[in-house]
Design an enzyme around this catalytic site. Structure first.
Site, PDB file in Angstrom:
ATOM      1  N   TRP A 173      23.078  21.264 -27.367  1.00  0.00           N
ATOM      2  CA  TRP A 173      23.376  20.035 -26.618  1.00  0.00           C
ATOM      3  C   TRP A 173      22.336  18.956 -26.872  1.00  0.00           C
ATOM      4  O   TRP A 173      22.675  17.789 -27.049  1.00  0.00           O
ATOM      5  CB  TRP A 173      23.470  20.345 -25.119  1.00  0.00           C
TER       6      TRP A 173
ATOM      7  N   ASP B 207      14.200  25.263 -20.653  1.00  0.00           N
ATOM      8  CA  ASP B 207      14.828  26.578 -20.790  1.00  0.00           C
ATOM      9  C   ASP B 207      13.761  27.652 -20.629  1.00  0.00           C
ATOM     10  O   ASP B 207      12.568  27.387 -20.849  1.00  0.00           O
ATOM     11  CB  ASP B 207      15.507  26.723 -22.156  1.00  0.00           C
TER      12      ASP B 207
ATOM     13  N   GLY C  67      19.236  24.565 -28.536  1.00  0.00           N
ATOM     14  CA  GLY C  67      19.197  23.125 -28.797  1.00  0.00           C
ATOM     15  C   GLY C  67      20.515  22.483 -29.176  1.00  0.00           C
ATOM     16  O   GLY C  67      20.521  21.343 -29.654  1.00  0.00           O
TER      17      GLY C  67
ATOM     18  N   ASP D 294      23.881  23.596 -19.365  1.00  0.00           N
ATOM     19  CA  ASP D 294      24.650  24.655 -20.004  1.00  0.00           C
ATOM     20  C   ASP D 294      24.053  26.009 -19.613  1.00  0.00           C
ATOM     21  O   ASP D 294      24.219  27.006 -20.302  1.00  0.00           O
ATOM     22  CB  ASP D 294      24.628  24.470 -21.525  1.00  0.00           C
TER      23      ASP D 294
ATOM     24  N   LYS E  83      28.148  23.484 -16.740  1.00  0.00           N
ATOM     25  CA  LYS E  83      28.975  24.654 -17.022  1.00  0.00           C
ATOM     26  C   LYS E  83      29.081  25.508 -15.768  1.00  0.00           C
ATOM     27  O   LYS E  83      28.095  25.719 -15.055  1.00  0.00           O
ATOM     28  CB  LYS E  83      28.371  25.497 -18.149  1.00  0.00           C
TER      29      LYS E  83
END
Length: 200
Positions: free
Chosen positions: A56, A74, A54, A115, A155
């Site tokens: 971001w 996720d 968590g 990410d 990313k």
């Protein structure tokens, strides 16, 4: 060696002192990117891929305010964060991918950020194609769910395949930058691509 490096790590210590706020060192990476690129505004709608634990989402939640909204995903669970709707699942699974699109219905978002990272093998020839695949999947979501002039933050790893992916992003966004936050470990080859003004 890993324990020694992390014990001395400035960002790890910051997280340990206030785990409820920072969640992970990724919080600081996003904070550095925001300081340079000013990508957040109040009331934004954001998709956050690879969101657990968590970092971001918690940072973004503070920036967009109570009227903003974050759709986070996720494969790992994530504790509650204000104005974040979390969905547990694998975005690589077409059924789950389409579920997220369906949840948004006709809504288009201001930002898509990822990410996500594959399970790292330490072998570039394996790891780079894996993350490029995740990058491409995230970009695919832009085509259907990102607003005109929207923002894309992802990313990736330095290496073979990055140049071609960078060119693809540059063809659909007006401004594209590469960032390497100080909070990224110096030995890591991770970088972040910040793309603004989606041409749609």
């Amino acid at each position: 060696m890993w324990l020694k490096n992390n014990f001395k790590d400035f960002y790890i210590k910051k997280v340990q002192k206030n785990i409820n706020r920072y969640r992970s060192r990724s919080w600081f990476k996003l904070a550095e990117i925001e300081k340079i690129d000013k990508i957040f505004k109040k009331n934004m709608i954001i998709i956050d891929l690879g969101s657990s634990p968590g970092g971001w989402s918690s940072f973004a939640s503070l920036k967009i305010g109570n009227k903003g909204r974050i759709i986070a995903c996720d494969i790992l669970p994530m504790d509650y964060i204000q104005n974040v709707n979390f969905y547990k699942g694998n975005i690589c699974n077409p059924i789950f991918f389409n579920k997220i699109i369906k949840k948004l219905n006709k809504i288009k978002v201001h930002m898509i950020m990822s990410d996500m990272s594959p399970n790292i093998s330490g072998i570039k020839e394996i790891d780079i194609p894996r993350i490029i695949y995740l990058n491409e999947l995230t970009l695919k979501l832009c085509y259907s769910k990102l607003r005109h002039n929207g923002i894309f933050l992802v990313k990736t790893f330095q290496g073979k395949g990055l140049t071609q992916f960078y060119k693809k992003i540059s063809s659909i966004f007006e401004i594209v930058k590469i960032r390497k936050p100080n909070a990224s470990r110096s030995q890591s080859n991770e970088i972040y691509i910040v793309a603004k003004r989606y041409k749609n």
